[in-house]
Design an enzyme around this catalytic site. Structure first.
Site, mmCIF file in Angstrom:
data_model
loop_
_atom_site.group_PDB
_atom_site.id
_atom_site.type_symbol
_atom_site.label_atom_id
_atom_site.label_comp_id
_atom_site.label_asym_id
_atom_site.label_seq_id
_atom_site.Cartn_x
_atom_site.Cartn_y
_atom_site.Cartn_z
ATOM 1 N N THR A 32 1.716 61.850 4.592
ATOM 2 C CA THR A 32 1.751 60.940 3.701
ATOM 3 C C THR A 32 2.094 59.935 3.565
ATOM 4 O O THR A 32 1.813 58.535 3.649
ATOM 5 C CB THR A 32 2.328 61.856 2.402
ATOM 6 N N ASP A 88 5.820 68.882 0.823
ATOM 7 C CA ASP A 88 4.577 70.454 0.349
ATOM 8 C C ASP A 88 4.042 71.733 -0.845
ATOM 9 O O ASP A 88 3.359 71.380 -0.764
ATOM 10 C CB ASP A 88 4.988 71.902 1.444
ATOM 11 N N GLY A 101 6.242 69.985 8.191
ATOM 12 C CA GLY A 101 6.258 69.336 9.682
ATOM 13 C C GLY A 101 7.289 69.160 9.679
ATOM 14 O O GLY A 101 7.452 68.773 11.250
ATOM 15 N N GLU A 107 15.811 65.063 7.143
ATOM 16 C CA GLU A 107 15.339 64.794 5.787
ATOM 17 C C GLU A 107 16.042 65.126 4.861
ATOM 18 O O GLU A 107 16.437 64.150 3.943
ATOM 19 C CB GLU A 107 13.945 65.394 5.604
HETATM 20 O O1 DER Z 1 7.945 68.096 6.966
HETATM 21 C C1 DER Z 1 7.828 67.832 5.590
HETATM 22 O O2 DER Z 1 8.478 67.988 5.009
HETATM 23 C C2 DER Z 1 6.883 66.779 4.956
HETATM 24 O O3 DER Z 1 7.493 65.937 4.038
HETATM 25 C C3 DER Z 1 5.775 67.234 4.573
HETATM 26 O O4 DER Z 1 6.053 68.227 3.732
HETATM 27 C C4 DER Z 1 4.606 66.500 4.351
HETATM 28 O O5 DER Z 1 3.925 66.352 4.603
HETATM 29 P P1 DER Z 1 2.048 66.036 4.932
HETATM 30 O O6 DER Z 1 2.796 64.494 3.795
HETATM 31 O O7 DER Z 1 1.892 65.442 5.770
HETATM 32 O O8 DER Z 1 1.457 66.618 3.492
#
Ligand code: DER
Length: 233
Positions: A32, A88, A101, A107
């Site tokens: 995203t 998620d 991910g 993060e």
């Molecule tokens: O790995 C992570 O924390 C990502 O931000 C995940 O939570 C969201 O990934 P997506 O945007 O591909 O759904």
């Protein structure tokens, strides 16, 4: 509207509302956020914005470089104005599951250094309780040599099921940007005090970080099938 279009509309709205000239901007990880970086690059170009981008992963760093944006680092920019990241799942208390991910450690570090953490997602991430929709469990980053005792300890505390995350394009487990393993904990009870759970799991020797982001997100944007965006805070 496709899921990708829902992601995009949420990402564009968040970038348009929160990115300002001269800001220090945390770039999240996942699919995203790709749309958020696209929109940021458009605005930097058209509005001649000065934005310093701090990555939350190797993937985020590659995105920043690919779009010719100004790459910064936490060491020289420890005070981040706003971070935009995916999730998620987001519950009704704005508690997040992140780490699908595998980037949860950096993060969470970047989020903790940010005045604002903004989540962007499609409508499938918007839940009342954690586990309503996201069934892969809470990711937990661990020191490789300790993954078995950690797994046993969490199951003894909370039950459920835990799997060592296997890589897809590589034999064996996923290895994070930080050289660690990921355990995915499929919890059985959705009514846990997630702040207490996070704090308890963090105390287990060998646990580096959990994918539970509690009281960190100030606003979430969910792209809808109809093309609109639902905002929660
Ligand atoms: O790995 C992570 O924390 C990502 O931000 C995940 O939570 C969201 O990934 P997506 O945007 O591909 O759904």
């Amino acid at each position: 509207m496709s899921l990708e279009q829902a992601k995009q509309v949420a990402a564009y709205q968040a970038v348009d509302q929160f990115v300002t000239n001269n800001c220090i901007f945390g770039v999240g990880s996942g699919s995203t956020v790709v749309y958020a970086v696209q929109r940021l690059a458009e605005r930097v170009e058209s509005e001649k914005l000065k934005v310093t981008c701090i990555p939350t992963s190797f993937q985020a760093k590659q995105l920043i470089i690919k779009h010719g944006l100004n790459l910064g680092e936490l060491e020289t920019n420890p005070n981040i104005d706003v971070t935009i990241d995916g999730a998620d799942e987001v519950d009704s208390n704005m508690t997040l599951i992140k780490g699908g991910g595998g980037c949860l450690l950096q993060e969470k570090i970047i989020a903790s250094c940010s005045k604002k953490l903004i989540v962007i997602a499609d409508y499938t991430k918007d839940s009342v309780k954690l586990g309503d929709r996201y069934k892969k469990g809470v990711p937990i980053e661990v020191i490789p040599m300790a993954y078995v005792p950690i797994k046993n300890k969490i199951i003894s505390l909370y039950g459920g099921e835990i799997k060592l995350r296997s890589a897809v394009a590589k034999a064996g487990p996923v290895v994070t940007d930080n050289g660690n393993f990921i355990l995915d904990w499929m919890f059985a009870n959705q009514n846990l005090d997630w702040e207490k759970v996070n704090n308890t799991i963090k105390l287990i020797p060998g646990v580096v970080e959990t994918g539970l982001f509690v009281n960190m997100c100030c606003k979430a944007y969910f792209g809808q099938p109809e093309g609109n965006v639902v905002e929660r805070s």
